[in-house]
Scaffold this motif. Structure first.
Motif, short mmCIF file in Angstrom:
data_model
loop_
_atom_site.label_atom_id
_atom_site.label_comp_id
_atom_site.label_asym_id
_atom_site.label_seq_id
_atom_site.Cartn_x
_atom_site.Cartn_y
_atom_site.Cartn_z
N VAL A 136 0.83 -1.20 0.00
CA VAL A 136 0.00 0.00 0.00
C VAL A 136 0.87 1.26 0.00
O VAL A 136 0.78 2.09 -0.90
N GLU A 137 1.72 1.37 1.01
CA GLU A 137 2.54 2.58 1.12
C GLU A 137 3.62 2.65 0.06
O GLU A 137 3.99 3.74 -0.39
N ASP A 138 4.16 1.49 -0.36
CA ASP A 138 5.22 1.46 -1.37
C ASP A 138 4.71 0.89 -2.69
O ASP A 138 5.43 0.19 -3.41
N ALA A 139 3.45 1.17 -3.01
CA ALA A 139 2.83 0.58 -4.21
C ALA A 139 3.57 0.93 -5.49
O ALA A 139 3.59 0.13 -6.44
N ASN A 140 4.20 2.09 -5.54
CA ASN A 140 4.89 2.51 -6.75
C ASN A 140 6.10 1.65 -7.08
O ASN A 140 6.64 1.71 -8.18
N ARG A 141 6.53 0.84 -6.11
CA ARG A 141 7.72 0.01 -6.33
C ARG A 141 7.38 -1.42 -6.72
O ARG A 141 8.27 -2.19 -7.10
N ASN A 142 6.11 -1.79 -6.61
CA ASN A 142 5.72 -3.18 -6.84
C ASN A 142 4.96 -3.33 -8.15
O ASN A 142 3.90 -2.76 -8.33
N GLU A 143 5.52 -4.12 -9.02
CA GLU A 143 4.90 -4.34 -10.33
C GLU A 143 3.79 -5.38 -10.23
O GLU A 143 3.90 -6.36 -9.51
N ARG A 185 -4.55 -11.28 -27.15
CA ARG A 185 -4.22 -11.33 -25.72
C ARG A 185 -2.94 -10.55 -25.46
O ARG A 185 -1.95 -10.73 -26.17
N LEU A 186 -3.00 -9.69 -24.43
CA LEU A 186 -1.84 -8.88 -24.07
C LEU A 186 -1.44 -9.12 -22.63
O LEU A 186 -2.26 -9.48 -21.79
N ARG A 187 -0.17 -8.91 -22.37
CA ARG A 187 0.36 -8.93 -21.01
C ARG A 187 0.70 -7.50 -20.62
O ARG A 187 1.43 -6.81 -21.32
N PHE A 188 0.14 -7.04 -19.49
CA PHE A 188 0.42 -5.72 -18.94
C PHE A 188 1.25 -5.88 -17.67
O PHE A 188 0.83 -6.60 -16.74
N ALA A 189 2.38 -5.24 -17.59
CA ALA A 189 3.17 -5.17 -16.36
C ALA A 189 3.24 -3.70 -15.97
O ALA A 189 3.79 -2.88 -16.71
N LEU A 190 2.65 -3.35 -14.81
CA LEU A 190 2.54 -1.95 -14.44
C LEU A 190 2.61 -1.78 -12.92
O LEU A 190 2.33 -2.72 -12.17
N LYS A 191 2.99 -0.59 -12.49
CA LYS A 191 3.10 -0.28 -11.07
C LYS A 191 2.02 0.71 -10.65
O LYS A 191 1.72 1.65 -11.38
N ALA A 192 1.46 0.46 -9.47
CA ALA A 192 0.43 1.34 -8.89
C ALA A 192 -0.62 1.75 -9.93
O ALA A 192 -0.85 2.94 -10.15
N PRO A 193 -1.27 0.79 -10.58
CA PRO A 193 -2.28 1.16 -11.59
C PRO A 193 -3.43 1.93 -10.98
O PRO A 193 -3.89 1.62 -9.89
N ARG A 194 -3.87 2.94 -11.69
CA ARG A 194 -5.03 3.71 -11.24
C ARG A 194 -6.32 2.96 -11.61
O ARG A 194 -6.33 2.19 -12.58
N PRO A 195 -7.40 3.15 -10.86
CA PRO A 195 -8.65 2.45 -11.16
C PRO A 195 -9.09 2.68 -12.60
O PRO A 195 -9.17 3.82 -13.07
#
Length: 239
Positions: A136-143, A185-195
């Motif tokens: 939660v607090e470090d969401a920007n670091r977790n893909e 079909r696509l693969r998305f790898a992203l950090k802290a995705p917005r709703p």
């Protein structure tokens, strides 16, 4: 025959310990009644055999994290969606953590890293503050990794567009890594995705989303976890 009494009271009689320590032993899963572990201090016993495990300890119960494969279809309307699916009976046979299941594990669970709306797949619930801080607090670091099924055939040009910097509601989005898995079909790898971010990105390049499934959070993948089942995050793992 004597009247039934609470298990913690019987343990006090057997051990000569305090009521508080008796409750800690019971809630820690160290007490058996007729050979079966019972972790509810209020459980009533009469003539049953009550035993304390020889390795019993008064150490606090270790916080846990539970990983659930949220099944399809499931419209995620709140961060708590799916919590009701986590019960002792729905633990997966694929759980190899060797963690003893306790009733206390199911209290105080908090959702982390919410899914995209109308998505399925991996979700995590925890009562471990270290996991909350990491997800939660470090969401920007977790893909996070999603597999997205589309109603369209995807072109190389559209994939190239999805990998470029994008804005949503006027605000820049964190750069995503998008790759092809098949024609639709696509693969998305992203950090802290917005709703709504994945659907927005797809629609921005002319693609229509059919389904989305999250298969990884940080270093933890869903693996072979069946839909509607959960497993413990192994001890020492923090995503």
């Amino acid at each position: 025959m004597s009247d039934p009494i609470r298990l913690d009271k019987r343990l006090v009689e057997l051990l000569g310990c305090s009521r508080g320590n008796a409750q800690k032993y019971i809630e820690g899963g160290w007490v058996k009644v007729d050979g079966k572990m019972v972790d509810l201090p209020q459980f009533k016993v009469s003539q049953q055999k009550v035993e304390l495990h020889p390795d019993a300890t008064l150490e606090p119960i270790t916080p846990v994290t539970m990983l659930l494969n949220l099944p399809d279809p499931f419209d995620v309307k709140s961060p708590e969606a799916g919590l009701g699916l986590i019960t002792p009976e729905s633990r997966s046979e694929e759980d190899h953590s060797r963690i003893r299941i306790l009733n206390r594990h199911f209290s105080g669970l908090k959702p982390t890293a919410p899914l995209e709306a109308k998505a399925t797949g991996l979700v995590a619930f925890t009562n471990d503050w270290r996991v909350v801080r990491r997800l939660v607090e470090d969401a920007n670091r977790n893909e996070q990794e999603y597999v997205v099924e589309l109603n369209d055939v995807v072109s190389d040009a559209q994939i190239e567009q999805l990998n470029r910097p994008m804005k949503m509601a006027g605000a820049p989005l964190m750069r995503s890594k998008v790759s092809r898995q098949s024609e639709a079909r696509l693969r998305f790898a992203l950090k802290a995705p917005r709703p709504g971010q994945i659907q927005f990105m797809c629609e921005s390049v002319g693609l229509s989303v059919a389904t989305m499934k999250r298969i990884r959070i940080g270093s933890i993948s869903m693996g072979k976890l069946p839909p509607g089942r959960w497993r413990y995050l192994p001890s020492g793992k923090l995503f």
